[in-house]
Design a protein around this motif. Structure first.
Motif, PDB file in Angstrom:
ATOM      1  N   GLY A  69       0.806  -1.216   0.000  1.00  0.00           N
ATOM      2  CA  GLY A  69       0.000   0.000   0.000  1.00  0.00           C
ATOM      3  C   GLY A  69       0.841   1.268   0.000  1.00  0.00           C
ATOM      4  N   TRP A  70       2.166   1.154   0.078  1.00  0.00           N
ATOM      5  CA  TRP A  70       3.056   2.310   0.151  1.00  0.00           C
ATOM      6  C   TRP A  70       3.615   2.655  -1.221  1.00  0.00           C
ATOM      7  CZ3 TRP A  70       4.449   5.017   4.631  1.00  0.00           C
ATOM      8  CH2 TRP A  70       3.877   4.514   5.807  1.00  0.00           C
ATOM      9  N   LYS A  71       3.788   3.932  -1.475  1.00  0.00           N
ATOM     10  CA  LYS A  71       4.533   4.393  -2.645  1.00  0.00           C
ATOM     11  C   LYS A  71       5.980   4.567  -2.192  1.00  0.00           C
ATOM     12  CE  LYS A  71       0.903   6.744  -5.203  1.00  0.00           C
ATOM     13  NZ  LYS A  71       0.925   5.981  -6.435  1.00  0.00           N
ATOM     14  N   ALA A  72       6.906   4.162  -3.041  1.00  0.00           N
ATOM     15  CA  ALA A  72       8.309   4.231  -2.672  1.00  0.00           C
ATOM     16  C   ALA A  72       9.153   4.625  -3.878  1.00  0.00           C
ATOM     17  CB  ALA A  72       8.785   2.892  -2.114  1.00  0.00           C
ATOM     18  N   ARG A  73      10.279   5.216  -3.574  1.00  0.00           N
ATOM     19  CA  ARG A  73      11.258   5.629  -4.591  1.00  0.00           C
ATOM     20  C   ARG A  73      12.403   4.638  -4.562  1.00  0.00           C
ATOM     21  NH1 ARG A  73      16.070   8.432  -3.569  1.00  0.00           N
ATOM     22  NH2 ARG A  73      15.576   8.940  -1.424  1.00  0.00           N
ATOM     23  N   LEU A  74      12.763   4.119  -5.747  1.00  0.00           N
ATOM     24  CA  LEU A  74      13.913   3.219  -5.816  1.00  0.00           C
ATOM     25  C   LEU A  74      15.196   4.024  -5.702  1.00  0.00           C
ATOM     26  CD1 LEU A  74      13.008   0.739  -8.703  1.00  0.00           C
ATOM     27  CD2 LEU A  74      12.586   0.511  -6.242  1.00  0.00           C
ATOM     28  N   VAL A  75      16.151   3.486  -4.964  1.00  0.00           N
ATOM     29  CA  VAL A  75      17.483   4.069  -4.848  1.00  0.00           C
ATOM     30  C   VAL A  75      18.399   3.188  -5.698  1.00  0.00           C
ATOM     31  CG1 VAL A  75      19.360   4.659  -3.288  1.00  0.00           C
ATOM     32  CG2 VAL A  75      16.982   4.898  -2.524  1.00  0.00           C
ATOM     33  N   THR A  76      18.945   3.764  -6.745  1.00  0.00           N
ATOM     34  CA  THR A  76      19.751   2.995  -7.691  1.00  0.00           C
ATOM     35  C   THR A  76      20.909   2.300  -6.985  1.00  0.00           C
ATOM     36  OG1 THR A  76      19.151   4.471  -9.482  1.00  0.00           O
ATOM     37  CG2 THR A  76      21.111   3.148  -9.811  1.00  0.00           C
ATOM     38  N   GLY A  77      21.096   1.054  -7.333  1.00  0.00           N
ATOM     39  CA  GLY A  77      22.175   0.262  -6.761  1.00  0.00           C
ATOM     40  C   GLY A  77      23.519   0.634  -7.346  1.00  0.00           C
ATOM     41  N   PRO A  78      24.557   0.057  -6.788  1.00  0.00           N
ATOM     42  CA  PRO A  78      25.899   0.333  -7.293  1.00  0.00           C
ATOM     43  C   PRO A  78      26.010  -0.112  -8.754  1.00  0.00           C
ATOM     44  CG  PRO A  78      25.966  -0.976  -5.266  1.00  0.00           C
ATOM     45  CD  PRO A  78      24.545  -0.903  -5.707  1.00  0.00           C
ATOM     46  N   ALA A  79      26.250   0.832  -9.640  1.00  0.00           N
ATOM     47  CA  ALA A  79      26.362   0.530 -11.066  1.00  0.00           C
ATOM     48  C   ALA A  79      27.125   1.654 -11.749  1.00  0.00           C
ATOM     49  CB  ALA A  79      24.976   0.399 -11.695  1.00  0.00           C
ATOM     50  N   SER A  80      27.648   1.351 -12.901  1.00  0.00           N
ATOM     51  CA  SER A  80      28.342   2.368 -13.681  1.00  0.00           C
ATOM     52  C   SER A  80      27.328   3.262 -14.383  1.00  0.00           C
ATOM     53  CB  SER A  80      29.228   1.704 -14.741  1.00  0.00           C
ATOM     54  OG  SER A  80      30.208   0.918 -14.131  1.00  0.00           O
ATOM     55  N   GLU A  81      27.703   4.514 -14.541  1.00  0.00           N
ATOM     56  CA  GLU A  81      26.852   5.433 -15.295  1.00  0.00           C
ATOM     57  C   GLU A  81      27.033   5.166 -16.774  1.00  0.00           C
ATOM     58  OE1 GLU A  81      27.185   9.555 -14.282  1.00  0.00           O
ATOM     59  OE2 GLU A  81      27.381   9.109 -12.149  1.00  0.00           O
ATOM     60  N   LEU A  82      26.021   5.530 -17.556  1.00  0.00           N
ATOM     61  CA  LEU A  82      26.134   5.410 -19.004  1.00  0.00           C
ATOM     62  C   LEU A  82      27.161   6.405 -19.520  1.00  0.00           C
ATOM     63  CD1 LEU A  82      22.414   5.117 -20.167  1.00  0.00           C
ATOM     64  CD2 LEU A  82      24.185   3.382 -20.370  1.00  0.00           C
ATOM     65  N   PRO A  83      27.873   6.061 -20.565  1.00  0.00           N
ATOM     66  CA  PRO A  83      28.808   7.026 -21.151  1.00  0.00           C
ATOM     67  C   PRO A  83      28.060   8.240 -21.688  1.00  0.00           C
ATOM     68  CG  PRO A  83      29.144   4.808 -22.057  1.00  0.00           C
ATOM     69  CD  PRO A  83      27.907   4.767 -21.235  1.00  0.00           C
ATOM     70  N   SER A 125       6.298   8.706   1.900  1.00  0.00           N
ATOM     71  CA  SER A 125       5.498   9.480   2.857  1.00  0.00           C
ATOM     72  C   SER A 125       5.451   8.741   4.189  1.00  0.00           C
ATOM     73  CB  SER A 125       4.081   9.686   2.311  1.00  0.00           C
ATOM     74  OG  SER A 125       3.412   8.440   2.249  1.00  0.00           O
ATOM     75  N   ASP A 126       4.759   9.338   5.144  1.00  0.00           N
ATOM     76  CA  ASP A 126       4.616   8.717   6.459  1.00  0.00           C
ATOM     77  C   ASP A 126       3.376   7.831   6.563  1.00  0.00           C
ATOM     78  OD1 ASP A 126       6.935   9.886   7.433  1.00  0.00           O
ATOM     79  OD2 ASP A 126       5.883  11.670   8.155  1.00  0.00           O
ATOM     80  N   GLU A 127       2.575   7.822   5.509  1.00  0.00           N
ATOM     81  CA  GLU A 127       1.337   7.034   5.506  1.00  0.00           C
ATOM     82  C   GLU A 127       1.227   6.256   4.199  1.00  0.00           C
ATOM     83  OE1 GLU A 127      -0.841   6.798   8.009  1.00  0.00           O
ATOM     84  OE2 GLU A 127       0.340   8.182   9.228  1.00  0.00           O
ATOM     85  N   PRO A 128       0.589   5.086   4.231  1.00  0.00           N
ATOM     86  CA  PRO A 128       0.397   4.347   2.978  1.00  0.00           C
ATOM     87  C   PRO A 128      -0.544   5.105   2.039  1.00  0.00           C
ATOM     88  CG  PRO A 128      -0.771   3.275   4.787  1.00  0.00           C
ATOM     89  CD  PRO A 128       0.015   4.406   5.378  1.00  0.00           C
ATOM     90  N   ALA A 129      -0.396   4.852   0.746  1.00  0.00           N
ATOM     91  CA  ALA A 129      -1.226   5.509  -0.265  1.00  0.00           C
ATOM     92  C   ALA A 129      -2.483   4.705  -0.564  1.00  0.00           C
ATOM     93  CB  ALA A 129      -0.421   5.707  -1.545  1.00  0.00           C
ATOM     94  N   GLY A 130      -2.485   3.438  -0.196  1.00  0.00           N
ATOM     95  CA  GLY A 130      -3.627   2.581  -0.497  1.00  0.00           C
ATOM     96  C   GLY A 130      -3.677   1.393   0.439  1.00  0.00           C
ATOM     97  N   GLU A 131      -4.593   0.494   0.124  1.00  0.00           N
ATOM     98  CA  GLU A 131      -4.775  -0.708   0.933  1.00  0.00           C
ATOM     99  C   GLU A 131      -3.782  -1.785   0.513  1.00  0.00           C
ATOM    100  OE1 GLU A 131      -6.779  -1.467   3.596  1.00  0.00           O
ATOM    101  OE2 GLU A 131      -7.102   0.695   3.575  1.00  0.00           O
ATOM    102  N   PRO A 132      -3.051  -2.363   1.460  1.00  0.00           N
ATOM    103  CA  PRO A 132      -2.099  -3.426   1.107  1.00  0.00           C
ATOM    104  C   PRO A 132      -2.805  -4.756   0.870  1.00  0.00           C
ATOM    105  CG  PRO A 132      -2.091  -3.066   3.465  1.00  0.00           C
ATOM    106  CD  PRO A 132      -3.010  -2.029   2.878  1.00  0.00           C
ATOM    107  N   VAL A 133      -2.195  -5.593   0.049  1.00  0.00           N
ATOM    108  CA  VAL A 133      -2.681  -6.946  -0.172  1.00  0.00           C
ATOM    109  C   VAL A 133      -2.287  -7.837   1.010  1.00  0.00           C
ATOM    110  CG1 VAL A 133      -2.415  -8.990  -1.655  1.00  0.00           C
ATOM    111  CG2 VAL A 133      -2.628  -6.736  -2.684  1.00  0.00           C
ATOM    112  N   HIS A 134      -1.151  -7.532   1.632  1.00  0.00           N
ATOM    113  CA  HIS A 134      -0.639  -8.339   2.734  1.00  0.00           C
ATOM    114  C   HIS A 134      -0.489  -7.484   3.994  1.00  0.00           C
ATOM    115  CE1 HIS A 134       0.284 -11.646   0.060  1.00  0.00           C
ATOM    116  NE2 HIS A 134       0.978 -10.854  -0.719  1.00  0.00           N
ATOM    117  N   GLU A 135      -0.390  -8.161   5.134  1.00  0.00           N
ATOM    118  CA  GLU A 135      -0.049  -7.477   6.374  1.00  0.00           C
ATOM    119  C   GLU A 135       1.374  -6.935   6.244  1.00  0.00           C
ATOM    120  OE1 GLU A 135       0.771  -8.414  11.102  1.00  0.00           O
ATOM    121  OE2 GLU A 135      -0.117  -9.980   9.843  1.00  0.00           O
ATOM    122  N   VAL A 136       1.584  -5.683   6.676  1.00  0.00           N
ATOM    123  CA  VAL A 136       2.895  -5.038   6.606  1.00  0.00           C
ATOM    124  C   VAL A 136       3.334  -4.707   8.020  1.00  0.00           C
ATOM    125  CG1 VAL A 136       4.202  -3.065   5.724  1.00  0.00           C
ATOM    126  CG2 VAL A 136       2.296  -3.995   4.392  1.00  0.00           C
TER     127      VAL A 136
END
Length: 171
Positions: A69-83, A125-136
């Motif tokens: 139910g949460w919106k989240a931002r991915l944090v890019t993993g260790p990787a090389s940048e594109l040329p 955010s500090d609150e979920p954006a929707g209803e989760p499918v599973h217990e969190v």
């Protein structure tokens, strides 16, 4: 047409999946959001199969929102940048990619392998954006280290990320 005899025992179906270590700050520290998986009866990362219309990063974001139910931002993993001048967009890199032997499930009715793209994500955010499918539930590093219903591989990886999440999230 079946597999040649020399391949029948070694070839398994391999399916792309995406899972995420979803963190948020709570009560002055970082917490990891895990879902209760009713069939497997354990706490685990939100995640699932990569659909034909998405890449692994898109699947990770979709699965986080569907299952928690949460919106989240991915944090890019260790990787090389594109040329410089590379003409195609960069897809957010997972922190790890691993192969997991799995039992039959609702996608594949025989033992198979999940090629799991493991992402780090931060709740938006500090609150979920929707209803989760599973217990969190939101776990501290100590909770993850001690809880009986958390797999050892998740414990090892979570311990590593708890040590890096503050710096990674600041990017």
């Amino acid at each position: 047409m079946g597999l040649p005899p020399h391949m029948s025992d070694t070839m398994k179906i391999k399916e792309p999946t995406a899972s995420s270590f979803v963190f948020r700050q709570m009560n002055g520290g970082w917490r990891l959001g895990l879902i209760w998986h009713p069939r497997l009866e354990c706490w685990m990362l939100p995640g699932g199969h990569v659909e034909n219309f998405e890449n692994a990063a898109e699947a990770a974001v979709r699965e986080i929102e569907e299952e928690t139910g949460w919106k989240a931002r991915l944090v890019t993993g260790p990787a090389s940048e594109l040329p410089a001048g590379a003409p195609h967009p960069l897809v957010p890199a997972p922190w790890w990619v691993q192969e997991l032997d799995v039992h039959p499930d609702n996608h594949t009715r025989q033992p198979h392998v999940h090629i799991d793209h493991l992402f780090l994500a931060v709740a938006e955010s500090d609150e979920p954006a929707g209803e989760p499918v599973h217990e969190v539930r939101w776990f501290t590093a100590a909770d993850v280290a001690e809880h009986a219903d958390i797999a050892e591989d998740l414990r090892i990886q979570a311990k590593d990320l708890f040590g890096r999440v503050a710096e990674a999230a600041a990017r």
